[in-house]
Design a protein around this motif. Structure first.
Motif, PDB file in Angstrom:
ATOM      1  N   MET A   1       0.880  -0.888  -0.238  1.00  0.00           N
ATOM      2  CA  MET A   1       0.052   0.049  -0.203  1.00  0.00           C
ATOM      3  C   MET A   1       0.854   1.395  -0.361  1.00  0.00           C
ATOM      4  N   LEU A   2       0.318   2.580  -0.634  1.00  0.00           N
ATOM      5  CA  LEU A   2       0.580   3.744  -0.687  1.00  0.00           C
ATOM      6  C   LEU A   2       0.231   4.454   0.642  1.00  0.00           C
ATOM      7  N   VAL A   3       0.953   4.873   1.144  1.00  0.00           N
ATOM      8  CA  VAL A   3       0.219   6.038   1.613  1.00  0.00           C
ATOM      9  C   VAL A   3       1.209   7.513   1.766  1.00  0.00           C
ATOM     10  N   ALA A   4       0.040   8.303   1.515  1.00  0.00           N
ATOM     11  CA  ALA A   4       0.174   9.904   1.045  1.00  0.00           C
ATOM     12  C   ALA A   4       0.077  10.850   2.444  1.00  0.00           C
ATOM     13  N   PHE A   5       0.565  11.113   2.987  1.00  0.00           N
ATOM     14  CA  PHE A   5       0.155  12.013   4.332  1.00  0.00           C
ATOM     15  C   PHE A   5       0.701  13.156   4.262  1.00  0.00           C
ATOM     16  N   SER A   6      -0.196  13.961   5.552  1.00  0.00           N
ATOM     17  CA  SER A   6       1.053  15.514   6.002  1.00  0.00           C
ATOM     18  C   SER A   6       0.202  15.829   7.830  1.00  0.00           C
ATOM     19  N   VAL A   7       1.820  15.767   8.333  1.00  0.00           N
ATOM     20  CA  VAL A   7       1.049  16.279   9.744  1.00  0.00           C
ATOM     21  C   VAL A   7       1.526  17.888  10.071  1.00  0.00           C
ATOM     22  N   ALA A   8       1.049  18.398  10.919  1.00  0.00           N
ATOM     23  CA  ALA A   8       1.373  19.217  11.748  1.00  0.00           C
ATOM     24  C   ALA A   8       0.650  19.551  12.535  1.00  0.00           C
ATOM     25  N   HIS A  37      10.256   5.134   1.203  1.00  0.00           N
ATOM     26  CA  HIS A  37       9.449   6.662   1.382  1.00  0.00           C
ATOM     27  C   HIS A  37       9.500   7.491   0.540  1.00  0.00           C
ATOM     28  N   ARG A  38       9.133   8.884   0.118  1.00  0.00           N
ATOM     29  CA  ARG A  38      10.339  10.380  -0.607  1.00  0.00           C
ATOM     30  C   ARG A  38       8.666  11.340  -0.077  1.00  0.00           C
ATOM     31  N   THR A  39       9.409  12.761   0.441  1.00  0.00           N
ATOM     32  CA  THR A  39       9.474  13.442   0.794  1.00  0.00           C
ATOM     33  C   THR A  39       9.143  15.334   0.113  1.00  0.00           C
ATOM     34  N   THR A  40       7.949  15.646  -0.457  1.00  0.00           N
ATOM     35  CA  THR A  40       8.042  16.636  -0.739  1.00  0.00           C
ATOM     36  C   THR A  40       8.346  17.628   0.057  1.00  0.00           C
ATOM     37  N   SER A  41       7.601  18.867  -0.619  1.00  0.00           N
ATOM     38  CA  SER A  41       7.121  20.348   0.026  1.00  0.00           C
ATOM     39  C   SER A  41       5.617  20.122   1.078  1.00  0.00           C
ATOM     40  N   MET A  42       5.060  19.247   0.718  1.00  0.00           N
ATOM     41  CA  MET A  42       3.677  18.894   0.884  1.00  0.00           C
ATOM     42  C   MET A  42       3.113  18.001   1.308  1.00  0.00           C
ATOM     43  N   ASP A  78      -3.660   4.384  -1.185  1.00  0.00           N
ATOM     44  CA  ASP A  78      -3.977   3.975  -2.457  1.00  0.00           C
ATOM     45  C   ASP A  78      -3.431   1.576  -2.003  1.00  0.00           C
ATOM     46  N   ILE A  79      -4.829   1.389  -1.630  1.00  0.00           N
ATOM     47  CA  ILE A  79      -4.514  -0.164  -1.438  1.00  0.00           C
ATOM     48  C   ILE A  79      -4.768  -0.687  -1.978  1.00  0.00           C
ATOM     49  N   ARG A  80      -3.626  -1.908  -2.829  1.00  0.00           N
ATOM     50  CA  ARG A  80      -3.550  -2.238  -3.591  1.00  0.00           C
ATOM     51  C   ARG A  80      -2.859  -3.609  -3.752  1.00  0.00           C
ATOM     52  N   PRO A  81      -3.425  -4.329  -2.873  1.00  0.00           N
ATOM     53  CA  PRO A  81      -2.764  -5.647  -2.259  1.00  0.00           C
ATOM     54  C   PRO A  81      -2.447  -6.248  -3.494  1.00  0.00           C
ATOM     55  N   GLY A  82      -1.136  -7.571  -2.953  1.00  0.00           N
ATOM     56  CA  GLY A  82      -0.046  -7.663  -4.040  1.00  0.00           C
ATOM     57  C   GLY A  82       1.098  -7.513  -5.269  1.00  0.00           C
ATOM     58  N   HIS A  83       0.913  -5.871  -4.655  1.00  0.00           N
ATOM     59  CA  HIS A  83       1.961  -5.213  -5.606  1.00  0.00           C
ATOM     60  C   HIS A  83       2.892  -4.290  -4.841  1.00  0.00           C
ATOM     61  N   SER A  84       4.163  -4.039  -5.274  1.00  0.00           N
ATOM     62  CA  SER A  84       4.969  -3.662  -4.570  1.00  0.00           C
ATOM     63  C   SER A  84       5.838  -2.814  -4.816  1.00  0.00           C
ATOM     64  N   GLY A  85       6.895  -2.087  -4.328  1.00  0.00           N
ATOM     65  CA  GLY A  85       7.665  -0.464  -5.670  1.00  0.00           C
ATOM     66  C   GLY A  85       6.563  -0.095  -6.371  1.00  0.00           C
ATOM     67  N   GLU A  86       5.549   0.810  -6.120  1.00  0.00           N
ATOM     68  CA  GLU A  86       4.574   1.315  -6.662  1.00  0.00           C
ATOM     69  C   GLU A  86       4.970   2.565  -6.127  1.00  0.00           C
ATOM     70  N   LEU A  87       6.562   3.424  -4.753  1.00  0.00           N
ATOM     71  CA  LEU A  87       6.267   4.339  -4.402  1.00  0.00           C
ATOM     72  C   LEU A  87       6.868   4.853  -6.101  1.00  0.00           C
ATOM     73  N   ASP A  88       7.572   4.081  -6.790  1.00  0.00           N
ATOM     74  CA  ASP A  88       8.333   4.558  -8.456  1.00  0.00           C
ATOM     75  C   ASP A  88       7.646   4.295  -8.808  1.00  0.00           C
ATOM     76  N   GLY A  89       7.412   3.161  -9.087  1.00  0.00           N
ATOM     77  CA  GLY A  89       6.017   2.482 -10.651  1.00  0.00           C
ATOM     78  C   GLY A  89       5.747   2.909 -11.103  1.00  0.00           C
ATOM     79  N   LYS A  90       4.387   4.005  -9.905  1.00  0.00           N
ATOM     80  CA  LYS A  90       3.652   4.845 -10.912  1.00  0.00           C
ATOM     81  C   LYS A  90       3.813   5.872 -10.802  1.00  0.00           C
ATOM     82  N   ILE A  91       5.084   6.719 -10.844  1.00  0.00           N
ATOM     83  CA  ILE A  91       5.703   7.963 -11.307  1.00  0.00           C
ATOM     84  C   ILE A  91       6.658   7.464 -12.942  1.00  0.00           C
ATOM     85  N   GLU A  92       6.882   5.989 -13.114  1.00  0.00           N
ATOM     86  CA  GLU A  92       7.030   5.242 -14.298  1.00  0.00           C
ATOM     87  C   GLU A  92       6.363   5.149 -14.927  1.00  0.00           C
TER      88      GLU A  92
END
Length: 108
Positions: A1-8, A37-42, A78-92
């Protein structure tokens, strides 16, 4: 699974409203987790299994708590059982689609 989060924090008492120290504490938790993981400005994106990802999100939220009287957490998963490497795969796949569209446009 991929999770995008912002905490403040809010209610920090800082005149400039800056939360960079609190966000740094949260990002440190993510980096120390060993998960992709990947951290962006948001947002920070993290990939792994449900329990491990949500444990990291909880610990990152707990790390921010001392910086204010409240904590705001925004989360998208983004909950997609059976998939890994999606942090970069989706961008590719996105970049490949853009390249194909550019090639189609050039051929016209």
């Amino acid at each position: 699974m991929l999770v995008a989060f912002s905490v403040a924090p809010s209610g920090t008492g800082r005149a400039d409203g800056s939360v960079h120290d609190a966000v740094a504490a949260a990002v440190r938790v993510v980096r120390d987790s060993g998960l992709p993981h990947r951290t962006t400005s948001m947002f920070t994106e993290i990939e792994g299994e449900w329990d491990e990802v949500f444990d990291v999100v909880k610990r990152a939220t707990d790390a921010v708590a001392p910086y204010g009287s409240r904590v705001s957490l925004v989360l998208k998963a983004d909950i997609r059982p059976g998939h890994s490497g999606e942090l970069d795969g989706k961008i590719e796949r996105l970049e490949a689609a853009i390249d194909r569209q550019d090639g189609d446009a050039a051929a016209e």
